[in-house]
Scaffold this motif. Structure first.
Motif, PDB file in Angstrom:
ATOM      1  N   ALA A  87       0.861  -1.189   0.000  1.00 20.97           N
ATOM      2  CA  ALA A  87       0.000   0.000   0.000  1.00 20.97           C
ATOM      3  C   ALA A  87       0.893   1.233   0.000  1.00 20.97           C
ATOM      4  CB  ALA A  87      -0.888   0.010   1.238  1.00 20.97           C
ATOM      5  N   GLN A 147      -6.343   2.490   4.122  1.00 20.15           N
ATOM      6  CA  GLN A 147      -6.335   1.463   3.071  1.00 20.15           C
ATOM      7  C   GLN A 147      -6.188   0.063   3.669  1.00 20.15           C
ATOM      8  OE1 GLN A 147      -3.472   1.871  -0.175  1.00 20.15           O
ATOM      9  NE2 GLN A 147      -3.445   4.074   0.122  1.00 20.15           N
ATOM     10  N   LEU A 148      -5.319  -0.041   4.686  1.00 20.26           N
ATOM     11  CA  LEU A 148      -5.005  -1.367   5.239  1.00 20.26           C
ATOM     12  C   LEU A 148      -6.062  -1.862   6.214  1.00 20.26           C
ATOM     13  CD1 LEU A 148      -1.146  -1.073   5.856  1.00 20.26           C
ATOM     14  CD2 LEU A 148      -2.303  -2.355   4.061  1.00 20.26           C
ATOM     15  N   GLU A 187      -5.455  -4.512   9.152  1.00 22.89           N
ATOM     16  CA  GLU A 187      -4.092  -5.021   8.925  1.00 22.89           C
ATOM     17  C   GLU A 187      -3.017  -4.025   9.392  1.00 22.89           C
ATOM     18  OE1 GLU A 187      -1.831  -7.438   5.539  1.00 22.89           O
ATOM     19  OE2 GLU A 187      -3.518  -6.260   4.816  1.00 22.89           O
ATOM     20  N   ALA A 188      -3.390  -2.740   9.502  1.00 19.28           N
ATOM     21  CA  ALA A 188      -2.413  -1.696   9.873  1.00 19.28           C
ATOM     22  C   ALA A 188      -1.763  -1.993  11.217  1.00 19.28           C
ATOM     23  CB  ALA A 188      -3.106  -0.333   9.906  1.00 19.28           C
TER      24      ALA A 188
END
Ligand SMILES: Nc1ncnc2c1ncn2[C@@H]1O[C@H](COP(=O)(O)OP(=O)(O)O)[C@@H](O)[C@H]1O
Ligand SMILES: O=P(O)(O)OC[C@H](O)CO
Length: 552
Positions: free
Chosen positions: A34, A71-72, A75-76
């Motif tokens: 990303a 965006q993640l 998951e970030a």
């Protein structure tokens, strides 16, 4: 290879000259998963000056991280560490009690310090540009940070005041970002790494410490300088109030050194050339410092934790992609650089013998001539914008050949191929021209994000993540394609000789007194003069023009 948790992620802040970007890598992979990029405005308050707002850089960092975190999604949380890579030499002074910048960032390619350079040159025997080279590896040039600090100390009253009050801090862009991310006025870490410090003109290249003689020469107080650290170690954690709070920051590398690492030029004798706004060829010389006698600079390539520092010879070219920007913005030759440069240059078979030396702010390596200025020569009535665009692309290749020639002389063992990266390398015509002009295969990295990748590798190394085999020295791991030369040696040499003639014509231009030509401002001023006065003879006009001259 060490086992890495499959979800672990590494973030990289890439604060370049034109853009700030944040991207995220999964260890072991060369492509980021990303990214988000924000453009940075460069202000030109006077000809040759180049400034950026340090706060805009910071807010761009924040925006980019916020965007990527979004965006993640969930998951970030797997981003366990961050690396910082940056445009080098760019100089920021700020107040440590308020966190406020004391002046705009003076960008690396700013040439306002020409007169500061002359002051320093006047102090050294024979005005020898290379007088301090054995201490810091660099020639005397407006490019390096110490000249910019000195200018600020002299011309910015708020800087003088803060220095007197002992509240002034200096940093290159890495330091500014790190200090703010780790708490700013509330305990921010005031560190830089050896690669950035090696571009300030203040670090002893042997000892990797601030050099007392250089500090004395510039009258720069040591208490404004950051502590010099390695390029790969844990410097601190992101403070409250920033996205990714509490995440460790584990690598700092100047962007050209970062791409050397990303290209895995980790072995003596390996080199890479990065084509972005400028163009920078770095040649790994291992743990020994090679002193160039042909106009290159000695710089620190990287230092991983407590391992010994690795050095590089560098050929720095100030204007590469920036010439395309000039052709777009100032000449209106195209609307979109990425979409149009290559196709327009392809519309002609060659440059029609046009040569373009884009010495907008003097010439860096191997010439180090601050008195050079841009020149387009060989124009005929037949010349078109297509010829000039193609000549601008060739200029990047000829400047690279200048560096290669110097490097071969300094190192004795000529490079047999050129590994390249950077945004400009998407231009396949440029790659073919480079192969034809240098006479060697050009190996293009498939991933443009080699700079960020190198920074992620260094951050990973500090965290014990060796998923990229950082110590393997195996370059074939970088996916690439190759452009082979199609020119003969005599064709190459004939064209290179012509290039050298063009370079000669660009030298010394800034030394000559500016001619009193009609500028827009002076035209307006003259136009505002009452009609009767127009009848003054040509002698009167010349005198008036002389009076209004910017140099008078
Ligand atoms: N297809 C292309 N052909 C030629 N030049 C290009 C092309 N695409 C981008 N460039 C140039 O490459 C440079 C890209 O720089 P970039 O990596 O965005 O930033 P910086 O070097 O300032 O950090 C710009 O100066 C641009 O003019
Ligand atoms: O931001 P770039 O890619 O133009 O790199 C600039 C260099 O670090 C200047 O030395």
């Amino acid at each position: 290879m060490e086992k890495v948790h499959k979800d672990t992620l590494i973030g990289v802040i890439d604060a370049g000259t034109r853009t700030v970007k944040f991207c995220v890598f999964r260890p072991g992979h060369t492509k980021e998963i990303a990214e988000h990029t924000v453009d940075i405005v460069t202000h030109t308050p006077q000809e040759g000056w180049s400034e950026q707002d340090p706060k805009e850089i910071l807010s761009a960092v924040r925006k980019c991280i916020d965007n990527v975190v979004q965006q993640l999604g969930l998951e970030a949380i797997n981003i366990i560490t961050l690396g910082i890579t940056n445009q080098r030499e760019t100089t920021i002074l700020w107040d440590k009690t308020t966190g406020e910048p004391l002046y705009n960032a003076i960008v690396w390619n700013d040439i306002r310090t020409d007169s500061t350079v002359d002051i320093i040159l006047a102090k050294v025997p024979d005005n020898n540009t290379n007088y301090f080279k054995n201490i810091c590896g660099l020639p005397i040039s407006p490019y390096f940070s110490a000249f910019k600090i000195k200018w600020l100390m002299h011309f910015a009253p708020q800087v003088k005041k803060a220095i007197k009050a002992e509240t002034c801090l200096f940093g290159t862009v890495d330091t500014w970002i790190l200090w703010n991310l780790t708490g700013g006025a509330k305990g921010g870490k005031h560190y830089t790494d050896v690669t950035n410090a090696s571009r300030t003109f203040l670090m002893n290249i042997e000892l990797l410490t601030w050099d007392p003689l250089l500090l004395h020469t510039f009258k720069i107080p040591a208490n404004i300088l950051p502590e010099i650290k390695s390029s790969s170690e844990i410097y601190g954690r992101v403070a409250r109030g920033f996205p990714l709070e509490n995440v460790r920051i584990s690598s700092i590398l100047g962007n050209q050194q970062a791409s050397l690492v990303g290209q895995r030029c980790l072995k003596e004798g390996q080199a890479k050339n990065t084509y972005r706004s400028g163009c920078f060829l770095l040649y790994n010389t291992g743990i020994s410092k090679v002193q160039s006698t042909h106009g290159l600079v000695t710089t620190v390539a990287y230092k991983f934790g407590s391992k010994p520092a690795v050095y590089a010879l560098e050929g720095s070219v100030a204007v590469a992609g920036a010439a395309m920007k000039w052709l777009r913005d100032n000449m209106g030759f195209m609307g979109d650089i990425q979409k149009e440069t290559e196709s327009l240059a392809q519309e002609v078979f060659n440059t029609g013998d046009v040569y373009f030396v884009p010495a907008f702010k003097g010439l860096y390596a191997p010439y180090w001539r601050k008195d050079a200025r841009g020149i387009i020569c060989g124009l005929t009535a037949f010349s078109t914008k297509q010829h000039i665009i193609r000549a601008a692309l060739e200029a990047v290749c000829f400047q690279t050949r200048d560096i290669l020639e110097a490097m071969n002389k300094d190192c004795g063992i000529p490079l047999t191929k050129l590994h390249v990266d950077g945004k400009m390398t998407v231009n396949s015509l440029l790659m073919q021209l480079q192969a034809d002009i240098s006479g060697m295969p050009v190996v293009r990295a498939q991933s443009q994000d080699i700079t960020a990748l190198g920074t992620a590798m260094a951050a990973g190394a500090a965290e014990g993540i060796k998923a990229w085999e950082i110590y393997s020295e195996e370059r074939e791991l970088v996916p690439s394609d190759t452009f082979l030369p199609t020119s003969t040696e005599s064709e190459r040499d004939a064209r290179y000789t012509k290039w050298k003639m063009a370079v000669q014509r660009s030298l010394g231009w800034a030394l000559a007194k500016k001619s009193s030509v009609m500028t827009e401002e002076r035209y307006k001023l003259l136009a505002s003069i009452p009609c009767g006065l127009y009848v003054i003879g040509s002698f009167g006009l010349i005198a008036l023009s002389e009076y209004l001259s910017p140099t008078s």
